[in-house]
Design an enzyme around this catalytic site. Structure first.
Site, short mmCIF file in Angstrom:
data_model
loop_
_atom_site.label_atom_id
_atom_site.label_comp_id
_atom_site.label_asym_id
_atom_site.label_seq_id
_atom_site.Cartn_x
_atom_site.Cartn_y
_atom_site.Cartn_z
N LYS A 1 0.82 -1.21 0.00
CA LYS A 1 0.00 0.00 0.00
C LYS A 1 0.86 1.26 0.00
O LYS A 1 0.47 2.29 -0.57
CB LYS A 1 -0.94 -0.01 1.21
CG LYS A 1 -2.00 -1.11 1.15
CD LYS A 1 -2.89 -1.08 2.37
CE LYS A 1 -3.99 -2.11 2.30
NZ LYS A 1 -3.50 -3.49 2.30
N GLU B 1 -1.71 7.20 8.02
CA GLU B 1 -2.39 8.14 7.13
C GLU B 1 -3.54 8.77 7.89
O GLU B 1 -3.96 8.27 8.95
CB GLU B 1 -2.91 7.42 5.88
CG GLU B 1 -3.97 6.37 6.16
CD GLU B 1 -4.42 5.65 4.90
OE1 GLU B 1 -3.81 5.87 3.83
OE2 GLU B 1 -5.38 4.88 4.97
N HIS C 1 -14.67 -5.37 8.74
CA HIS C 1 -13.89 -4.94 7.57
C HIS C 1 -14.07 -5.88 6.39
O HIS C 1 -13.26 -5.87 5.46
CB HIS C 1 -12.41 -4.79 7.91
CG HIS C 1 -12.14 -3.82 9.03
ND1 HIS C 1 -12.26 -2.45 8.87
CD2 HIS C 1 -11.77 -4.02 10.32
CE1 HIS C 1 -11.97 -1.86 10.01
NE2 HIS C 1 -11.67 -2.79 10.91
N GLU D 1 -9.57 1.17 -5.25
CA GLU D 1 -10.45 1.43 -4.13
C GLU D 1 -10.18 2.79 -3.51
O GLU D 1 -9.02 3.22 -3.40
CB GLU D 1 -10.30 0.33 -3.07
CG GLU D 1 -10.60 -1.06 -3.61
CD GLU D 1 -10.85 -2.07 -2.52
OE1 GLU D 1 -10.52 -1.79 -1.34
OE2 GLU D 1 -11.39 -3.14 -2.83
N GLU E 1 -6.14 1.69 -2.33
CA GLU E 1 -5.26 0.67 -2.88
C GLU E 1 -5.81 0.20 -4.21
O GLU E 1 -6.93 0.54 -4.60
CB GLU E 1 -5.17 -0.52 -1.92
CG GLU E 1 -6.51 -1.21 -1.68
CD GLU E 1 -6.39 -2.37 -0.69
OE1 GLU E 1 -5.32 -3.01 -0.65
OE2 GLU E 1 -7.37 -2.63 0.02
N ASN F 1 -6.52 -3.45 -6.20
CA ASN F 1 -6.56 -4.91 -6.13
C ASN F 1 -6.30 -5.45 -7.53
O ASN F 1 -7.10 -5.21 -8.46
CB ASN F 1 -7.90 -5.40 -5.61
CG ASN F 1 -8.12 -5.05 -4.15
OD1 ASN F 1 -9.21 -4.66 -3.76
ND2 ASN F 1 -7.09 -5.15 -3.34
N ARG G 1 -6.67 -8.05 -9.35
CA ARG G 1 -7.39 -9.30 -9.61
C ARG G 1 -8.86 -8.99 -9.83
O ARG G 1 -9.29 -7.83 -9.73
CB ARG G 1 -7.24 -10.24 -8.40
CG ARG G 1 -7.70 -9.56 -7.10
CD ARG G 1 -7.77 -10.50 -5.93
NE ARG G 1 -7.94 -9.79 -4.66
CZ ARG G 1 -9.08 -9.30 -4.21
NH1 ARG G 1 -10.18 -9.40 -4.93
NH2 ARG G 1 -9.13 -8.68 -3.04
#
Length: 381
Positions: free
Chosen positions: A116, A183, A218, A258, A270, A272, A274
């Site tokens: 990340k 962050e 999450h 995202e 981030e 992904n 895939r």
């Protein structure tokens, strides 16, 4: 042209990929652990190969055995699905080095976006190196992995050292990597993502937004497309950032970028590298088959310059084998009946009479409703 595809996965996503392969006349190869010997994905494939080893999720992490299985079964290509080895650059390289087609992004792109911190650097975002009272609250996050592990919200400056230590320990235990970063913490942010698809000829599609804010621990539970209530200029900004992220790593194939959205301000989270669990809502809205497009891109075909147009709204609910009276703890046993009405899409790796065991994720299926409006899609679901 690929003639046989091995799916390096199990359950719902393996069955999902096999469905498209059958429609395209492509032979299919499943791999399975001992626990999955009679699982649906092993039964519906043209060929099923046992992976030696313990009957657990570790079996599907043996990239060396999966490559051997692909070669032995005469596969031309490997689709990683999601989870397990889907974002492992070493596995992608092993597939390519074996002379097989990798149905995914280049290993270098996976590697660049795996951290990340590296991903944020590519997007021009600097993490917080020194935290002051004015920066609070902040979020400590693991550089690798996800699912909320290695994540801590810090609201008092004196709590920061202990929370950093705890996050590092959890990240190292979960991912084998103790790197964390800090962050700003976005209060009440919405989880919004953009589906992208890129070919080897320089075209990158931004295929709309999805809202995945309804989560538990999450983990996403309900997803919808498009994300409701976004202003056109915010949507365009999200598209631009998603395409920029893809181009920054010469991305190829399907991926998801995202964001957290607070008000009208997007914050990059981030990428992904895939196919996502929630990809069916995008397929419903755009009238496309993302797996079929993954296969076309992997064969070197070019996408049209412009993506298809969106129509209507789609909502997906994940169905789990859980006990709500026990804080939603995973449950095992026999699945006696799994059925949905006509007009609802059901993606699943199980059928009536299957046994839900202890080794794998308790998600049974995904139910997807598509309708002209959001209200109608929700009512239908």
């Amino acid at each position: 042209m690929m003639g046989t595809v091995l799916v390096a996965n199990r359950g719902e996503i393996a069955c999902r990929v096999f469905r498209t392969c059958r429609e395209l006349g492509i032979r299919t190869v499943a791999v399975h652990s001992d626990a999955d010997e009679s699982a649906l994905h092993a039964r519906v494939a043209d060929t099923a190969v046992r992976l030696p080893g313990a009957a657990s999720s570790d079996t599907y992490l043996r990239g060396d055995l999966i490559v051997k299985a692909a070669l032995a079964a005469g596969a031309d290509a490997v689709h990683p699905g999601y989870g397990f080895l889907s974002e492992n650059p070493g596995f992608a390289r092993a597939v390519i080095d074996a002379g097989l087609t990798w149905i995914g992004p280049p290993p270098e792109a996976i590697e660049a976006m795996a951290s990340k911190t590296r991903a944020k650097e590519l997007m021009g975002i600097e993490p917080l190196h020194e935290v002051t009272e004015a920066d609070l609250p902040v979020l400590v996050k693991a550089a690798a992995g996800g699912g909320g592990r290695g994540m801590r919200v810090v609201r008092r400056i004196e709590d920061l050292p202990a929370q950093l230590a705890g996050a590092r320990a959890e990240a190292h235990s979960a991912f084998g990597d103790g790197e964390v970063f800090i962050e700003p913490y976005v209060e009440d942010g919405r989880h919004v993502e953009v589906q992208i698809l890129a070919d080897t000829h320089g075209t990158v599609w931004a295929l709309g937004t999805r809202d995945c804010s309804l989560q538990r621990r999450h983990q996403k539970v309900v997803e919808e497309a498009p994300a409701p209530g976004l202003k056109p200029e915010l949507t365009n900004s999200l598209y631009e950032m998603a395409v920029r992220a893809a181009r920054a790593v010469d991305y190829v194939g399907a991926g998801t970028v995202e964001f957290l959205v607070a008000g009208d301000t997007p914050h990059f989270l981030e990428m992904n590298t895939r196919l996502q669990v929630e990809h069916p809502v995008t397929e419903a809205v755009y009238g496309i088959d993302l797996v079929a497009l993954q296969l076309r891109v992997a064969e070197g075909h070019a996408l049209d310059i412009d993506p298809p147009r969106a129509r209507g709204h789609a909502v997906e609910a994940r169905l789990y084998a859980e006990d709500p009276a026990r804080d939603w703890a995973p449950q095992t046993g026999t699945l006696h009946r799994l059925a949905v009405p006509d007009g609802i899409r059901l993606d699943t790796g199980y059928t009536d009479g299957d046994t839900i065991g202890v080794h794998y994720d308790p998600m049974l299926a995904k139910a997807v409703a598509h309708a002209p409006t959001r209200a109608e899609a929700i009512r239908k679901l």
